[in-house]
Write an enzyme that holds these catalytic residues in place. Structure first.
Site, PDB file in Angstrom:
ATOM      1  N   GLU A 162      27.668   3.846  83.562  1.00 32.13           N
ATOM      2  CA  GLU A 162      26.525   2.996  83.183  1.00 32.13           C
ATOM      3  C   GLU A 162      26.544   1.621  83.850  1.00 32.13           C
ATOM      4  OE1 GLU A 162      26.581   2.986  78.915  1.00 32.13           O
ATOM      5  OE2 GLU A 162      26.327   5.156  78.785  1.00 32.13           O
ATOM      6  N   ASN A 204      28.704   8.147  86.375  1.00 33.96           N
ATOM      7  CA  ASN A 204      27.980   8.709  85.226  1.00 33.96           C
ATOM      8  C   ASN A 204      26.994   7.676  84.671  1.00 33.96           C
ATOM      9  OD1 ASN A 204      27.819  10.929  83.247  1.00 33.96           O
ATOM     10  ND2 ASN A 204      28.670   9.449  81.773  1.00 33.96           N
ATOM     11  N   HIS A 241      20.375  12.231  77.863  1.00 32.42           N
ATOM     12  CA  HIS A 241      20.035  12.069  76.445  1.00 32.42           C
ATOM     13  C   HIS A 241      18.505  12.008  76.368  1.00 32.42           C
ATOM     14  CE1 HIS A 241      24.140  11.260  75.217  1.00 32.42           C
ATOM     15  NE2 HIS A 241      24.258  10.347  76.154  1.00 32.42           N
ATOM     16  N   GLU A 270      26.156  14.687  79.076  1.00 36.55           N
ATOM     17  CA  GLU A 270      26.063  14.279  77.664  1.00 36.55           C
ATOM     18  C   GLU A 270      24.768  14.794  77.050  1.00 36.55           C
ATOM     19  OE1 GLU A 270      26.778  10.063  77.143  1.00 36.55           O
ATOM     20  OE2 GLU A 270      28.330  10.033  78.683  1.00 36.55           O
ATOM     21  N   ASP A 272      21.788  15.981  75.085  1.00 38.27           N
ATOM     22  CA  ASP A 272      21.227  16.209  73.750  1.00 38.27           C
ATOM     23  C   ASP A 272      19.725  16.001  73.848  1.00 38.27           C
ATOM     24  OD1 ASP A 272      21.253  13.386  73.810  1.00 38.27           O
ATOM     25  OD2 ASP A 272      22.894  13.242  72.381  1.00 38.27           O
TER      26      ASP A 272
HETATM   27  O1  G3I Z   1      36.268   5.100  64.201  1.00 36.70           O
HETATM   28  C1  G3I Z   1      35.561   3.998  63.622  1.00 36.70           C
HETATM   29  C2  G3I Z   1      35.721   3.996  62.123  1.00 36.70           C
HETATM   30  O2  G3I Z   1      37.083   3.811  61.792  1.00 36.70           O
HETATM   31  C3  G3I Z   1      34.850   2.886  61.549  1.00 36.70           C
HETATM   32  O3  G3I Z   1      34.884   2.959  60.161  1.00 36.70           O
HETATM   33  C4  G3I Z   1      33.425   3.027  62.015  1.00 36.70           C
HETATM   34  C5  G3I Z   1      32.542   1.886  61.534  1.00 36.70           C
HETATM   35  O4  G3I Z   1      31.543   1.577  62.439  1.00 36.70           O
HETATM   36  O5  G3I Z   1      33.387   3.025  63.430  1.00 36.70           O
HETATM   37  C6  G3I Z   1      34.119   4.104  63.996  1.00 36.70           C
HETATM   38  O6  G3I Z   1      34.026   4.021  65.378  1.00 36.70           O
HETATM   39  C7  G3I Z   1      32.772   4.382  65.940  1.00 36.70           C
HETATM   40  C8  G3I Z   1      33.014   5.465  66.970  1.00 36.70           C
HETATM   41  O7  G3I Z   1      31.802   5.779  67.620  1.00 36.70           O
HETATM   42  C9  G3I Z   1      33.569   6.748  66.359  1.00 36.70           C
HETATM   43  O8  G3I Z   1      32.631   7.344  65.532  1.00 36.70           O
HETATM   44  C10 G3I Z   1      32.180   3.161  66.592  1.00 36.70           C
HETATM   45  O9  G3I Z   1      31.834   2.195  65.631  1.00 36.70           O
HETATM   46  C11 G3I Z   1      30.956   3.564  67.379  1.00 36.70           C
HETATM   47  O10 G3I Z   1      30.509   2.437  68.140  1.00 36.70           O
HETATM   48  C12 G3I Z   1      31.275   4.699  68.323  1.00 36.70           C
HETATM   49  O11 G3I Z   1      30.073   5.086  68.937  1.00 36.70           O
HETATM   50  C13 G3I Z   1      30.222   5.823  70.123  1.00 36.70           C
HETATM   51  C14 G3I Z   1      29.415   5.164  71.229  1.00 36.70           C
HETATM   52  O12 G3I Z   1      29.520   5.933  72.407  1.00 36.70           O
HETATM   53  C15 G3I Z   1      29.912   3.763  71.501  1.00 36.70           C
HETATM   54  O13 G3I Z   1      29.342   3.244  72.640  1.00 36.70           O
HETATM   55  C16 G3I Z   1      29.735   7.236  69.889  1.00 36.70           C
HETATM   56  O14 G3I Z   1      30.607   7.895  68.984  1.00 36.70           O
HETATM   57  C17 G3I Z   1      29.687   8.009  71.208  1.00 36.70           C
HETATM   58  O15 G3I Z   1      29.032   9.212  71.021  1.00 36.70           O
HETATM   59  C18 G3I Z   1      28.929   7.199  72.230  1.00 36.70           C
HETATM   60  O16 G3I Z   1      28.993   7.900  73.449  1.00 36.70           O
HETATM   61  C19 G3I Z   1      28.248   7.320  74.515  1.00 36.70           C
HETATM   62  C20 G3I Z   1      28.978   7.642  75.792  1.00 36.70           C
HETATM   63  O17 G3I Z   1      30.302   7.190  75.722  1.00 36.70           O
HETATM   64  C21 G3I Z   1      28.279   7.034  76.999  1.00 36.70           C
HETATM   65  N1  G3I Z   1      26.883   7.424  77.036  1.00 36.70           N
HETATM   66  C22 G3I Z   1      26.142   7.178  75.826  1.00 36.70           C
HETATM   67  C23 G3I Z   1      26.811   7.850  74.636  1.00 36.70           C
HETATM   68  C24 G3I Z   1      25.998   7.678  73.403  1.00 36.70           C
HETATM   69  O18 G3I Z   1      25.918   6.337  73.009  1.00 36.70           O
END
Ligand code: G3I
Length: 475
Positions: A162, A204, A241, A270, A272
């Site tokens: 990105e 990516n 996405h 990715e 969806d």
């Molecule tokens: O694990 C913690 C947990 O302990 C806490 O209680 C909770 C509270 O917010 O957060 C949890 O972590 C989260 C993590 O996902 C696991 O679920 C983070 O806050 C959250 O920011 C994180 O989001 C991820 C996101 O990337 C962050 O940028 C998504 O799961 C993940 O699917 C997403 O993936 C991205 C790709 O890497 C790049 N392309 C876009 C895609 C979708 O956004």
């Protein structure tokens, strides 16, 4: 297809796509009398993978793991390989959660995409507050360390994620990494190649699906430039996405084939698609058909397994419902995989790419060669030691400058490059010359080194890296 035959087909896919020297190989296609009944098996029959993003903490969920093991032959850790997860403190690496996913995948005969080595987002706090040459150096060290740790286990790395801005103009995204210099992306790719020559190296991004969008064109131009200049890049990841704000475009196949025509693989990384019912199912069908129509579209990864696993759960964008039942979108995806044309051998490249390594990863040294003393000089002055990551067409050198019994207020390191080698980029130093005898002097912030202390700088180049002991002059 039973598990052992699934693994044989997947092994053929992997060997045909993972090693760069194998890129010219014709993908083996296994014909079966009956249509495959799982996504991974069907994709493998077409010389491709079908994978899912996986979260470590869900590996205790038996429904989740049951679907994963049954349907998919590729895995991407959803968050566990990101910078904040793998280097939470500078120089302290943490692989426990990523390892669980990698080990699970490998035990099941699945291949792994690594996501991601360099990204403006999900940086640990220490990196967010860095800038300039210190950040450049830290980023390259991160790329080197993580890619080296996983060397031989990763099919494809999202080396950089990105890096382009949304909207018109096709500009780079502003970030602390971008502000280290426009060459940060290629520097990351070179470091990744040096660390894991057998992995495919991908750029990516999202909103790069519509061929007419400026962002798509900007990424295309960067990849074309990289291929022209020999920057090591093997693949482009289209996140894909899709939702009402960023819908599946009718020119998606043109985007896939246009990138492929540059001599890189294309991976849908990715996927969806928000929606439901027939509309959603038909869009999945179109995406799969588009990939199968492009020989170098080598795999599809959906970003989660059940709708409830999705980062956009309310959009119900995945192939299984929250209970793990197959949706209409699953059925259309499997049908499209089974219906798709087989890989056309005539559209595979006939000559190997010239930018890749010439040896498989198993022949790479397990520890990089070093040149120079490992202990500080006994008197005043300084010494320098070079650690080299060498691949077919180039190298990355990390140089450690160590002060003797007196502190340094400045230093200059002399390096002799073999004939034909040239420095193309350097960090934490000012280079004078680019071939033959090259000298590297401190920059403003790293000239002062305490007695017995050390500092590091680096450079990268084409050709064969230096093997002679470097000189070090204290100032
Ligand atoms: O694990 C913690 C947990 O302990 C806490 O209680 C909770 C509270 O917010 O957060 C949890 O972590 C989260 C993590 O996902 C696991 O679920 C983070 O806050 C959250 O920011 C994180 O989001 C991820 C996101 O990337 C962050 O940028 C998504 O799961 C993940 O699917 C997403 O993936 C991205 C790709 O890497 C790049 N392309 C876009 C895609 C979708 O956004």
């Amino acid at each position: 297809m039973n598990r052992s035959s699934r693994r044989r087909v997947l092994a053929a896919v992997f060997s045909a796509t993972a090693g760069l020297t194998m890129a010219a190989a014709v993908i083996t296609v296994t014909h079966t009398a009956q249509a495959a009944t799982t996504l991974g098996a069907s994709a493998a029959e077409k010389g491709r993978y079908f994978g899912a993003a996986v979260a470590n903490y869900k590996l205790t969920d038996t429904t989740y793991v049951g679907i994963l093991n049954r349907e998919f032959n590729q895995v991407t850790p959803e968050n566990e390989m990101k910078i904040d997860a793998t280097e939470p403190q500078q120089g302290v690496f943490s692989y426990t959660n990523a390892d669980r996913i990698v080990n699970h995948a490998r035990a099941q005969g699945m291949i792994v995409r690594g996501h991601t080595l360099a990204w403006h987002s999900q940086q640990p706090g220490w990196m967010q507050s860095m800038s300039g040459t210190a950040l450049r150096s830290a980023m390259l060290n991160h790329v080197t360390q993580v890619a080296t740790y996983y060397r031989g286990k990763i099919h494809s790395w999202d080396v950089v994620n990105e890096a382009f801005a949304d909207g018109n103009g096709g500009a780079r995204r502003d970030s602390n990494l971008q502000r280290t210099g426009n060459d940060w992306i290629e520097a990351a790719f070179r470091a990744a190649r040096a660390a894991d020559p057998g992995a495919k190296l991908c750029y990516n991004d999202y909103n790069t699906d519509n061929w007419t969008w400026d962002k798509t064109q900007a990424v295309y131009n960067m990849v074309r430039d990289f291929k022209t200049r020999g920057v090591p890049i093997d693949c482009v990841g289209l996140q894909s996405h899709f939702n009402s704000g960023s819908p599946y475009p009718s020119n998606y196949r043109t985007t896939l084939s246009s990138f492929a025509a540059l001599g890189v693989d294309v991976q849908i990384t990715e996927l969806d698609i928000e929606g439901s019912g027939t509309t959603q199912a038909n869009t999945y069908r179109s995406v799969v058909a588009d990939c199968l129509a492009v020989a170098r579209c080598t795999g599809i990864t959906v970003w989660g397994i059940r709708d409830t696993d999705s980062w956009r759960a309310s959009g119900t964008p995945l192939l299984f419902d929250g209970s793990g039942n197959k949706k209409a979108a699953y059925t259309s995806t499997l049908e499209a995989l089974n219906a798709g044309g087989t890989t056309n051998p005539t559209t595979q490249p006939t000559t190997p790419p010239t930018t890749g390594p010439t040896t498989p990863p198993t022949t790479q040294p397990t520890t990089p060669p070093t040149t120079g003393p490992t202990t500080p000089p006994s008197g005043a002055g300084c010494s320098a030691r070079v650690t080299l990551n060498q691949w077919g067409g180039g190298f990355v050198a990390t140089v450690r400058v160590t002060a003797g019994s007196a502190p340094l207020s400045g230093w200059t390191v002399g390096v002799t490059l073999p004939s034909g080698a040239a420095v193309t980029n350097s960090w934490n130093t000012t280079a004078t010359g680019s071939s033959g005898s090259v000298s590297f002097s401190n920059v403003g912030y790293n000239g002062s080194v305490a007695a017995g202390g050390a500092t590091e700088f680096g450079f990268q180049g084409t050709g064969v890296g230096p093997s002679a002991t470097p000189t070090c002059t204290a100032r």
